[in-house]
Design a protein around this motif. Structure first.
Motif, short mmCIF file in Angstrom:
data_model
loop_
_atom_site.label_atom_id
_atom_site.label_comp_id
_atom_site.label_asym_id
_atom_site.label_seq_id
_atom_site.Cartn_x
_atom_site.Cartn_y
_atom_site.Cartn_z
N SER A 112 0.80 -1.39 -0.37
CA SER A 112 -0.05 -0.14 -0.03
C SER A 112 0.72 1.19 0.26
N LEU A 138 -2.76 -2.26 -3.17
CA LEU A 138 -3.79 -3.00 -2.31
C LEU A 138 -4.14 -1.64 -1.98
N ASN A 139 -3.81 -0.37 -1.83
CA ASN A 139 -4.10 0.86 -1.68
C ASN A 139 -3.88 2.05 -1.37
N ALA A 168 -2.87 -0.17 7.09
CA ALA A 168 -2.56 -0.47 5.94
C ALA A 168 -2.32 -2.49 6.16
N GLU A 171 -5.39 -4.58 8.83
CA GLU A 171 -6.90 -4.05 7.06
C GLU A 171 -6.46 -4.68 6.07
N GLU A 172 -5.27 -4.80 6.01
CA GLU A 172 -5.42 -5.10 4.29
C GLU A 172 -4.58 -5.94 3.40
#
Length: 245
Positions: A112, A138-139, A168, A171-172
């Motif tokens: 991320s 991812l983000n 990040a 959670e990801e």
């Protein structure tokens, strides 16, 4: 070896921080020349800012051709002017976003980016897609701070990066974090120690890639895409660019 690190904005305090990051990883035989253009925005936080920074970047690359520069680093996470810069020099030109994404892809399956204002997110999504990295990123996580806020209030900046980086990872399942602004270099090592995943600053990554490419004797291909621009007239404030093309 001489590497010119171009901060596309005109804020010297930020350029100094970028220079410090580059100096921290350069080899003893590498000289870092860190500059800001004579023209351009104080910071880059929109398409408008980015596009208006490009003439200054190109001007610095053209100066570098007379300074004996071996490679260039464009030290803004939007990589402004990267493709055009490759047309006006045979030396390698590396963008810090490009460098961080490529380095992350060698160290982690998914990662991320943590960056500045929310409006930057769309810009970076398009950039990531252009580098073919959309499946790996991812983000793109943003903070409420603008570019120069990280210079003015580094403690708050560090705390926000810590919060977003932790989200990040937890959670990801991000396996690495990329710092999406050249002004974030000073936070990388501490964040990496806290988050226990690779935290990549693009300035550092770009300098090391530049050294490796120069060592290998590679230059920018001039076969087609990055060959010198066709000579033509430019008018108004851009007249000097046409006359030297």
């Amino acid at each position: 070896m001489k590497i010119k690190v171009i901060n596309p904005n005109t804020t010297w305090e930020m350029t100094k921080g970028i220079a410090d990051a580059a100096e921290s990883v350069r080899r003893p035989d590498t000289q870092i020349i860190a500059v800001s253009p004579e023209i351009g925005p104080a910071s880059i936080e929109s398409f408008y800012d980015e596009y208006l920074s490009i003439p200054g970047v190109l001007e610095e690359v053209k100066k570098g051709e007379e300074e004996g520069v071996d490679a260039y680093v464009i030290a803004c996470y939007g990589d402004p002017g990267l493709q055009a810069a490759r047309e006006v020099t045979e030396a390698p030109v590396i963008g810090i976003a490009e460098a961080s994404l490529y380095m992350a892809s060698m160290l982690a399956a998914r990662f991320s980016i943590v960056t500045v204002l929310p409006r930057i997110k769309t810009m970076l999504e398009e950039l990531v897609d252009g580098y073919g990295m959309s499946k790996r990123v991812l983000n793109i996580r943003t903070t409420p701070m603008c570019v120069l806020d990280f210079e003015r209030d580094p403690e708050r900046g560090m705390e926000l990066l810590r919060q977003e980086g932790r989200k990040a990872v937890e959670e990801e399942n991000a396996e690495a974090i990329l710092l999406g602004c050249a002004g974030m270099a000073e936070f990388a090592n501490e964040l990496e120690e806290e988050l226990q995943v690779p935290v990549i600053d693009g300035v550092v990554a770009a300098v090391k890639f530049a050294e490796a490419i120069v060592d290998l004797g590679k230059t920018t291909s001039k076969l087609k895409t990055y060959k010198a621009p066709e000579t033509k007239q430019f008018i108004g404030m851009l007249a000097p660019f046409g006359s030297k093309a």
